[in-house]
Scaffold this motif. Structure first.
Motif, PDB file in Angstrom:
ATOM      1  N   THR A 291       9.552  -3.521 -10.453  1.00 30.24           N
ATOM      2  CA  THR A 291       8.837  -3.995  -9.268  1.00 30.24           C
ATOM      3  C   THR A 291       8.171  -5.338  -9.533  1.00 30.24           C
ATOM      4  OG1 THR A 291       8.433  -1.722  -8.536  1.00 30.24           O
ATOM      5  CG2 THR A 291       7.020  -3.435  -7.606  1.00 30.24           C
ATOM      6  N   ALA A 292       7.506  -5.457 -10.687  1.00 30.82           N
ATOM      7  CA  ALA A 292       6.833  -6.713 -11.018  1.00 30.82           C
ATOM      8  C   ALA A 292       7.834  -7.847 -11.165  1.00 30.82           C
ATOM      9  CB  ALA A 292       6.019  -6.543 -12.298  1.00 30.82           C
ATOM     10  N   GLY A 293       8.918  -7.597 -11.878  1.00 34.46           N
ATOM     11  CA  GLY A 293       9.897  -8.654 -12.117  1.00 34.46           C
ATOM     12  C   GLY A 293      10.639  -9.087 -10.875  1.00 34.46           C
ATOM     13  N   MET A 294      11.019  -8.143 -10.042  1.00 28.56           N
ATOM     14  CA  MET A 294      11.773  -8.497  -8.839  1.00 28.56           C
ATOM     15  C   MET A 294      10.907  -9.266  -7.849  1.00 28.56           C
ATOM     16  SD  MET A 294      14.767  -7.619  -9.521  1.00 28.56           S
ATOM     17  CE  MET A 294      15.580  -7.771  -7.931  1.00 28.56           C
ATOM     18  N   TRP A 295       9.657  -8.847  -7.684  1.00 29.76           N
ATOM     19  CA  TRP A 295       8.773  -9.589  -6.784  1.00 29.76           C
ATOM     20  C   TRP A 295       8.477 -10.981  -7.338  1.00 29.76           C
ATOM     21  CZ3 TRP A 295       8.379  -9.225  -1.948  1.00 29.76           C
ATOM     22  CH2 TRP A 295       8.347  -8.001  -1.280  1.00 29.76           C
ATOM     23  N   ALA A 296       8.267 -11.096  -8.650  1.00 32.14           N
ATOM     24  CA  ALA A 296       7.974 -12.403  -9.234  1.00 32.14           C
ATOM     25  C   ALA A 296       9.136 -13.367  -9.011  1.00 32.14           C
ATOM     26  CB  ALA A 296       7.674 -12.264 -10.722  1.00 32.14           C
ATOM     27  N   THR A 297      10.359 -12.901  -9.242  1.00 33.99           N
ATOM     28  CA  THR A 297      11.530 -13.748  -9.045  1.00 33.99           C
ATOM     29  C   THR A 297      11.714 -14.119  -7.579  1.00 33.99           C
ATOM     30  OG1 THR A 297      12.563 -12.588 -10.906  1.00 33.99           O
ATOM     31  CG2 THR A 297      13.978 -13.958  -9.541  1.00 33.99           C
ATOM     32  N   ALA A 298      11.526 -13.144  -6.691  1.00 33.05           N
ATOM     33  CA  ALA A 298      11.673 -13.406  -5.255  1.00 33.05           C
ATOM     34  C   ALA A 298      10.628 -14.389  -4.753  1.00 33.05           C
ATOM     35  CB  ALA A 298      11.579 -12.093  -4.479  1.00 33.05           C
ATOM     36  N   ILE A 299       9.397 -14.256  -5.235  1.00 35.58           N
ATOM     37  CA  ILE A 299       8.327 -15.153  -4.787  1.00 35.58           C
ATOM     38  C   ILE A 299       8.600 -16.578  -5.240  1.00 35.58           C
ATOM     39  CG2 ILE A 299       5.871 -15.711  -5.081  1.00 35.58           C
ATOM     40  CD1 ILE A 299       5.419 -12.638  -5.299  1.00 35.58           C
ATOM     41  N   LEU A 300       9.084 -16.733  -6.466  1.00 26.80           N
ATOM     42  CA  LEU A 300       9.396 -18.074  -6.953  1.00 26.80           C
ATOM     43  C   LEU A 300      10.444 -18.733  -6.068  1.00 26.80           C
ATOM     44  CD1 LEU A 300       8.667 -19.978  -9.321  1.00 26.80           C
ATOM     45  CD2 LEU A 300      10.693 -19.105 -10.487  1.00 26.80           C
ATOM     46  N   ALA A 301      11.390 -17.944  -5.570  1.00 27.43           N
ATOM     47  CA  ALA A 301      12.436 -18.478  -4.702  1.00 27.43           C
ATOM     48  C   ALA A 301      11.963 -18.658  -3.263  1.00 27.43           C
ATOM     49  CB  ALA A 301      13.650 -17.563  -4.732  1.00 27.43           C
ATOM     50  N   GLY A 302      11.215 -17.686  -2.755  1.00 28.67           N
ATOM     51  CA  GLY A 302      10.834 -17.703  -1.341  1.00 28.67           C
ATOM     52  C   GLY A 302       9.564 -18.454  -1.027  1.00 28.67           C
ATOM     53  N   GLY A 303       8.775 -18.763  -2.042  1.00 27.26           N
ATOM     54  CA  GLY A 303       7.562 -19.530  -1.815  1.00 27.26           C
ATOM     55  C   GLY A 303       6.415 -18.689  -1.287  1.00 27.26           C
ATOM     56  N   VAL A 304       5.498 -19.364  -0.628  1.00 25.94           N
ATOM     57  CA  VAL A 304       4.246 -18.730  -0.200  1.00 25.94           C
ATOM     58  C   VAL A 304       4.495 -17.610   0.809  1.00 25.94           C
ATOM     59  CG1 VAL A 304       2.009 -19.134   0.892  1.00 25.94           C
ATOM     60  CG2 VAL A 304       2.934 -20.811  -0.704  1.00 25.94           C
ATOM     61  N   ASP A 305       5.491 -17.768   1.676  1.00 24.72           N
ATOM     62  CA  ASP A 305       5.775 -16.707   2.647  1.00 24.72           C
ATOM     63  C   ASP A 305       6.111 -15.391   1.949  1.00 24.72           C
ATOM     64  OD1 ASP A 305       5.325 -18.424   4.737  1.00 24.72           O
ATOM     65  OD2 ASP A 305       7.447 -18.810   5.157  1.00 24.72           O
ATOM     66  N   THR A 306       6.931 -15.455   0.908  1.00 26.16           N
ATOM     67  CA  THR A 306       7.277 -14.247   0.165  1.00 26.16           C
ATOM     68  C   THR A 306       6.089 -13.752  -0.639  1.00 26.16           C
ATOM     69  OG1 THR A 306       9.552 -15.054   0.015  1.00 26.16           O
ATOM     70  CG2 THR A 306       8.944 -13.229  -1.425  1.00 26.16           C
ATOM     71  N   LEU A 307       5.271 -14.671  -1.137  1.00 24.85           N
ATOM     72  CA  LEU A 307       4.049 -14.276  -1.838  1.00 24.85           C
ATOM     73  C   LEU A 307       3.137 -13.483  -0.911  1.00 24.85           C
ATOM     74  CD1 LEU A 307       1.999 -16.482  -4.261  1.00 24.85           C
ATOM     75  CD2 LEU A 307       0.840 -15.199  -2.476  1.00 24.85           C
ATOM     76  N   GLN A 308       3.003 -13.945   0.321  1.00 21.86           N
ATOM     77  CA  GLN A 308       2.185 -13.228   1.298  1.00 21.86           C
ATOM     78  C   GLN A 308       2.772 -11.849   1.584  1.00 21.86           C
ATOM     79  OE1 GLN A 308      -0.634 -14.343   2.426  1.00 21.86           O
ATOM     80  NE2 GLN A 308      -0.641 -16.571   2.527  1.00 21.86           N
ATOM     81  N   LEU A 309       4.107 -11.766   1.645  1.00 17.79           N
ATOM     82  CA  LEU A 309       4.767 -10.475   1.884  1.00 17.79           C
ATOM     83  C   LEU A 309       4.500  -9.511   0.730  1.00 17.79           C
ATOM     84  CD1 LEU A 309       6.778  -8.638   3.427  1.00 17.79           C
ATOM     85  CD2 LEU A 309       8.624  -9.797   2.173  1.00 17.79           C
ATOM     86  N   ALA A 310       4.631  -9.999  -0.503  1.00 24.70           N
ATOM     87  CA  ALA A 310       4.390  -9.146  -1.666  1.00 24.70           C
ATOM     88  C   ALA A 310       2.950  -8.661  -1.721  1.00 24.70           C
ATOM     89  CB  ALA A 310       4.737  -9.904  -2.946  1.00 24.70           C
TER      90      ALA A 310
END
Length: 234
Positions: free
Chosen positions: A185-204
């Motif tokens: 969970t930690a690794g997949m969200w970290a990788t996705a956030i790096l790609a998706g930016g702040v919008d994905t960070l807000q989602l996580a």
């Protein structure tokens, strides 16, 4: 969630740290433990990653992952173990709203990144059963996994799967740390956030038991309360 003015610094464990390094799944795997591993434990951990490498490394000639990536075999016709990880990858693509994808820019399937996090999680369980502690944080009455992912510089210092994930992103973040109940969970969200930016960070940040620390390319810092509660190092 708005950017915070300071970032928390996690203090490293005191005393001598032992590191185990070896290549697997297109990257160099590093495990850091407070003490050297017993030979039987080290062999078992290497075996976990070797098994994952043989099945999921697209760089291993004649391997299952390479045959699927080249179109010689469909993912649905692959082994049950391969299909299980493929289904998990599909679930993570939907969960991250396509910020993370298991496919490279050339549309070839690449499950190595997810397989690596799964191997780390299996290794973590093995170490726990052998009563050896490693890179997890005690938090809120339990153990949580911390994963940090950094943006590659000009495509260097990253696996092909990570480069494929972050290629085409807005490039608003240079580093992401995620604290979650497990390594996957930690690794997949970290990788996705790096790609998706702040919008994905807000989602996580809306996910239960997931905390995020993001560092922007312009010096901005976003953090959820768990990171802000860690006192800065002296």
């Amino acid at each position: 969630m708005t950017p915070t003015s300071t970032a928390a610094v996690l203090r490293p464990a005191q005393g001598h740290l032992a590191r185990l390094r070896f290549p697997a799944l297109g990257a160099v795997v590093t495990l850091t433990t407070p003490a050297a591993l017993a030979p039987t434990v080290e062999a078992a951990i290497r075996g976990v990653f070797q098994d994952a490498d043989q099945r999921f490394s697209a760089w291993r000639g004649g391997g299952e992952a390479q045959r699927v990536a080249c179109g010689a075999r469909s993912a649905r016709d692959a082994s049950p173990e391969f299909r299980a990880v493929y289904d998990l990858a599909t679930a993570w693509r939907f969960r991250t709203r396509n910020a993370w994808t298991p496919r490279r820019r050339d549309d070839r399937l690449d499950l190595a990144g997810l397989a690596r996090f799964l191997a780390f999680e299996e290794a973590s369980g093995l170490l726990t059963r052998r009563r050896q502690r490693w890179g997890a944080l005690g938090h809120r009455g339990g153990m949580r996994a911390l994963v940090t992912v950094r943006a590659p510089r000009h495509g260097q210092g990253a696996t092909p799967s990570l480069r494929a994930t972050v290629d085409g992103s807005a490039g608003t973040l240079r580093q992401v740390s995620v604290l979650a109940p497990d390594t996957v969970t930690a690794g997949m969200w970290a990788t996705a956030i790096l790609a998706g930016g702040v919008d994905t960070l807000q989602l996580a940040a809306t996910q239960q038991h997931v905390d995020v620390l993001g560092c922007g390319v312009g010096g901005e810092v976003w953090s959820t309360p768990a990171f802000r509660s860690v006192p800065p190092a002296a």
